[in-house]
Write a protein that holds these residues in place. Structure first.
Motif, PDB file in Angstrom:
ATOM      1  N   VAL A   1      24.303  32.057   6.630  1.00  0.00           N
ATOM      2  CA  VAL A   1      24.209  33.396   7.220  1.00  0.00           C
ATOM      3  C   VAL A   1      23.576  34.365   6.236  1.00  0.00           C
ATOM      4  O   VAL A   1      22.705  35.188   6.586  1.00  0.00           O
ATOM      5  CB  VAL A   1      25.609  33.871   7.660  1.00  0.00           C
ATOM      6  CG1 VAL A   1      25.551  35.340   8.094  1.00  0.00           C
ATOM      7  CG2 VAL A   1      26.130  33.016   8.807  1.00  0.00           C
ATOM      8  N   LEU A   2      24.000  34.281   4.974  1.00  0.00           N
ATOM      9  CA  LEU A   2      23.446  35.163   3.955  1.00  0.00           C
ATOM     10  C   LEU A   2      21.957  34.894   3.740  1.00  0.00           C
ATOM     11  O   LEU A   2      21.156  35.837   3.629  1.00  0.00           O
ATOM     12  CB  LEU A   2      24.213  34.968   2.642  1.00  0.00           C
ATOM     13  CG  LEU A   2      23.815  35.890   1.485  1.00  0.00           C
ATOM     14  CD1 LEU A   2      24.072  37.349   1.854  1.00  0.00           C
ATOM     15  CD2 LEU A   2      24.602  35.525   0.227  1.00  0.00           C
TER      16      LEU A   2
ATOM     17  N   VAL B   1      16.364  36.552   4.397  1.00  0.00           N
ATOM     18  CA  VAL B   1      14.971  36.240   4.795  1.00  0.00           C
ATOM     19  C   VAL B   1      14.479  37.248   5.814  1.00  0.00           C
ATOM     20  O   VAL B   1      13.338  37.744   5.734  1.00  0.00           O
ATOM     21  CB  VAL B   1      14.901  34.798   5.333  1.00  0.00           C
ATOM     22  CG1 VAL B   1      13.557  34.549   6.015  1.00  0.00           C
ATOM     23  CG2 VAL B   1      15.125  33.802   4.219  1.00  0.00           C
ATOM     24  N   VAL B   2      15.321  37.561   6.791  1.00  0.00           N
ATOM     25  CA  VAL B   2      14.903  38.539   7.814  1.00  0.00           C
ATOM     26  C   VAL B   2      14.680  39.917   7.194  1.00  0.00           C
ATOM     27  O   VAL B   2      13.710  40.618   7.488  1.00  0.00           O
ATOM     28  CB  VAL B   2      15.945  38.589   8.937  1.00  0.00           C
ATOM     29  CG1 VAL B   2      15.629  39.726   9.915  1.00  0.00           C
ATOM     30  CG2 VAL B   2      15.995  37.257   9.683  1.00  0.00           C
ATOM     31  N   MET B   3      15.586  40.356   6.301  1.00  0.00           N
ATOM     32  CA  MET B   3      15.437  41.664   5.673  1.00  0.00           C
ATOM     33  C   MET B   3      14.249  41.715   4.721  1.00  0.00           C
ATOM     34  O   MET B   3      13.526  42.714   4.660  1.00  0.00           O
ATOM     35  CB  MET B   3      16.726  41.998   4.901  1.00  0.00           C
ATOM     36  CG  MET B   3      17.920  42.256   5.790  1.00  0.00           C
ATOM     37  SD  MET B   3      19.454  42.443   4.824  1.00  0.00           S
ATOM     38  CE  MET B   3      18.986  43.776   3.753  1.00  0.00           C
ATOM     39  N   TRP B   4      14.034  40.631   3.967  1.00  0.00           N
ATOM     40  CA  TRP B   4      12.998  40.648   2.933  1.00  0.00           C
ATOM     41  C   TRP B   4      11.607  40.467   3.518  1.00  0.00           C
ATOM     42  O   TRP B   4      10.669  41.195   3.190  1.00  0.00           O
ATOM     43  CB  TRP B   4      13.291  39.538   1.925  1.00  0.00           C
ATOM     44  CG  TRP B   4      12.433  39.611   0.688  1.00  0.00           C
ATOM     45  CD1 TRP B   4      11.813  40.697   0.195  1.00  0.00           C
ATOM     46  CD2 TRP B   4      12.139  38.524  -0.172  1.00  0.00           C
ATOM     47  NE1 TRP B   4      11.144  40.387  -0.946  1.00  0.00           N
ATOM     48  CE2 TRP B   4      11.325  39.040  -1.199  1.00  0.00           C
ATOM     49  CE3 TRP B   4      12.483  37.181  -0.208  1.00  0.00           C
ATOM     50  CZ2 TRP B   4      10.849  38.228  -2.243  1.00  0.00           C
ATOM     51  CZ3 TRP B   4      12.021  36.410  -1.247  1.00  0.00           C
ATOM     52  CH2 TRP B   4      11.202  36.921  -2.260  1.00  0.00           C
TER      53      TRP B   4
ATOM     54  N   VAL C   1      11.516  31.652  10.056  1.00  0.00           N
ATOM     55  CA  VAL C   1      11.471  31.103   8.691  1.00  0.00           C
ATOM     56  C   VAL C   1      12.895  30.877   8.163  1.00  0.00           C
ATOM     57  O   VAL C   1      13.210  29.844   7.567  1.00  0.00           O
ATOM     58  CB  VAL C   1      10.697  32.057   7.768  1.00  0.00           C
ATOM     59  CG1 VAL C   1      10.814  31.590   6.314  1.00  0.00           C
ATOM     60  CG2 VAL C   1       9.237  32.117   8.178  1.00  0.00           C
ATOM     61  N   GLY C   2      13.778  31.858   8.408  1.00  0.00           N
ATOM     62  CA  GLY C   2      15.159  31.707   7.940  1.00  0.00           C
ATOM     63  C   GLY C   2      15.870  30.566   8.634  1.00  0.00           C
ATOM     64  O   GLY C   2      16.583  29.771   7.987  1.00  0.00           O
ATOM     65  N   LEU C   3      15.666  30.447   9.969  1.00  0.00           N
ATOM     66  CA  LEU C   3      16.304  29.352  10.692  1.00  0.00           C
ATOM     67  C   LEU C   3      15.744  27.993  10.253  1.00  0.00           C
ATOM     68  O   LEU C   3      16.471  26.995  10.207  1.00  0.00           O
ATOM     69  CB  LEU C   3      16.117  29.542  12.198  1.00  0.00           C
ATOM     70  CG  LEU C   3      16.879  30.712  12.836  1.00  0.00           C
ATOM     71  CD1 LEU C   3      16.511  30.855  14.315  1.00  0.00           C
ATOM     72  CD2 LEU C   3      18.387  30.511  12.676  1.00  0.00           C
TER      73      LEU C   3
ATOM     74  N   VAL D   1      25.779  37.124  -5.263  1.00  0.00           N
ATOM     75  CA  VAL D   1      25.981  36.179  -4.161  1.00  0.00           C
ATOM     76  C   VAL D   1      24.849  35.178  -4.062  1.00  0.00           C
ATOM     77  O   VAL D   1      24.817  34.367  -3.132  1.00  0.00           O
ATOM     78  CB  VAL D   1      26.120  36.944  -2.829  1.00  0.00           C
ATOM     79  CG1 VAL D   1      27.344  37.832  -2.851  1.00  0.00           C
ATOM     80  CG2 VAL D   1      24.869  37.769  -2.541  1.00  0.00           C
ATOM     81  N   ALA D   2      23.933  35.198  -5.009  1.00  0.00           N
ATOM     82  CA  ALA D   2      22.796  34.288  -4.934  1.00  0.00           C
ATOM     83  C   ALA D   2      23.195  32.834  -5.225  1.00  0.00           C
ATOM     84  O   ALA D   2      22.433  31.910  -4.903  1.00  0.00           O
ATOM     85  CB  ALA D   2      21.716  34.737  -5.935  1.00  0.00           C
ATOM     86  N   TRP D   3      24.331  32.609  -5.815  1.00  0.00           N
ATOM     87  CA  TRP D   3      24.749  31.246  -6.162  1.00  0.00           C
ATOM     88  C   TRP D   3      25.446  30.509  -5.026  1.00  0.00           C
ATOM     89  O   TRP D   3      25.788  29.332  -5.145  1.00  0.00           O
ATOM     90  CB  TRP D   3      25.721  31.281  -7.353  1.00  0.00           C
ATOM     91  CG  TRP D   3      26.930  32.151  -7.068  1.00  0.00           C
ATOM     92  CD1 TRP D   3      27.040  33.479  -7.241  1.00  0.00           C
ATOM     93  CD2 TRP D   3      28.178  31.710  -6.497  1.00  0.00           C
ATOM     94  NE1 TRP D   3      28.268  33.942  -6.848  1.00  0.00           N
ATOM     95  CE2 TRP D   3      29.001  32.854  -6.398  1.00  0.00           C
ATOM     96  CE3 TRP D   3      28.680  30.480  -6.105  1.00  0.00           C
ATOM     97  CZ2 TRP D   3      30.291  32.797  -5.880  1.00  0.00           C
ATOM     98  CZ3 TRP D   3      29.961  30.431  -5.602  1.00  0.00           C
ATOM     99  CH2 TRP D   3      30.764  31.573  -5.490  1.00  0.00           C
TER     100      TRP D   3
END
Length: 298
Positions: free
Chosen positions: A20-21, A26-29, A42-44, A102-104
């Motif tokens: 989810v994160l 991806v959608v926000m960036w 792309v995120g999916l 939260v990147a890890w």
């Protein structure tokens, strides 16, 4: 099955959160430079590839197999998701630290699935666990019985030692009392021996007890020597006579008495036999007398 779900729960939760994160980042960036629909695809795709490799890994693990290429692809998707999160955190102004914190999560999700796989390879069935529990319980029971037996033996030995010690103490006290009484009696006897009246009394009623002494006052009553005894040599055992020897001796006695003009009976033969220093059982001697005289009557 329920237990398996409980053990896989942390890995599933971490995977869902990281997916989810990743999709949101991806959608926000990418949504700023391309349509949001494309960023969503792309995120999916990133999450879908990760899920596909994860599902294939789980299927191989259920079959007891392992594929290194599939594992490498899965870690590539995890690193890609982590790279997206790190890249987004570096481009965001003011909240880069929060995004880096939260990147890890994608890598953590992969690590949890790795740990879960290791747990599955070492997991035991309920029957095996029950058998292990029975073995451990049996070992504990045997150890408890052994400890109880050792304590009982130690208590028995302690009781025996106490009894032996008490018996030894009683024997020592009895010996001490006997020695004390013997010492007192011996002292009394010695004092009596040393008295002049004792020597005069003994001289009046008995022979002089000390040879070679002429004076009455010089006569002494010598006490017996109290000391070690000389061992007496054992008597030699006479050799056992055979039946032939018995018959020959009995015949000789009968012939000797017959030359004197006497007819001897068995009782007289037995008396003469033993008077001559011979020894034999009554049954064997009577049988020899019967053979020598030809008399079969008792």
């Amino acid at each position: 099955m329920k237990r398996k779900i409980l053990t896989a729960g942390p890995a599933v939760a971490m995977t869902v959160v990281s997916m989810v994160l990743t999709l949101a980042v991806v959608v926000m960036w990418l949504g700023e430079s391309m349509p949001r629909a494309v960023a969503l695809v792309v995120g999916l795709g990133l999450d879908g590839g990760w899920l596909a490799t994860l599902a294939y890994e789980r299927r191989l693990a259920a079959q007891g197999d392992h594929s290194r290429p599939v594992t490498v692809v899965g870690w590539v998707f995890g690193l890609a998701a982590t790279g997206v999160l790190v890249g987004h955190a570096l481009t965001v102004d003011g909240s880069a630290g929060a995004w880096l914190a939260v990147a890890w999560l994608p890598l953590a999700a992969k690590a949890l699935w790795l740990v879960h796989g290791l747990w599955e390879r070492t997991a035991l069935t309920p029957d095996a666990l029950e058998e292990i529990r029975k073995i451990q319980q049996t070992a504990r029971n045997e150890a408890a019985v052994a400890r109880a037996q050792l304590r009982a033996e130690a208590g028995t030995e302690e009781t025996r030692l106490e009894a032996v010690t008490a018996a030894g103490a009683r024997v020592a006290r009895a010996q001490s009392k006997a020695a004390e009484r013997l010492s007192g009696a011996w002292s009394t006897l010695e004092a009596t021996r040393q008295g002049d009246g004792t020597a005069r009394a003994l001289t009046c009623v008995t022979e002089r007890v000390t040879p070679g002494v002429t004076g009455v006052t010089d006569t002494r009553w010598e006490l017996p020597v109290w000391g070690p005894l000389e061992p007496v040599a054992a008597l030699e055992t006479a050799p056992t006579l055979t039946d032939t020897d018995l018959e020959w001796i009995v015949t000789n006695i009968i012939d000797t008495e017959g030359q004197k003009g006497r007819s001897v009976s068995y009782r007289e033969v037995a008396t003469l036999f033993r008077a001559a220093g011979h020894s034999a059982g009554e049954t064997r001697l009577r049988a020899a007398w019967r053979r020598a005289t030809g008399n079969a009557t008792t």
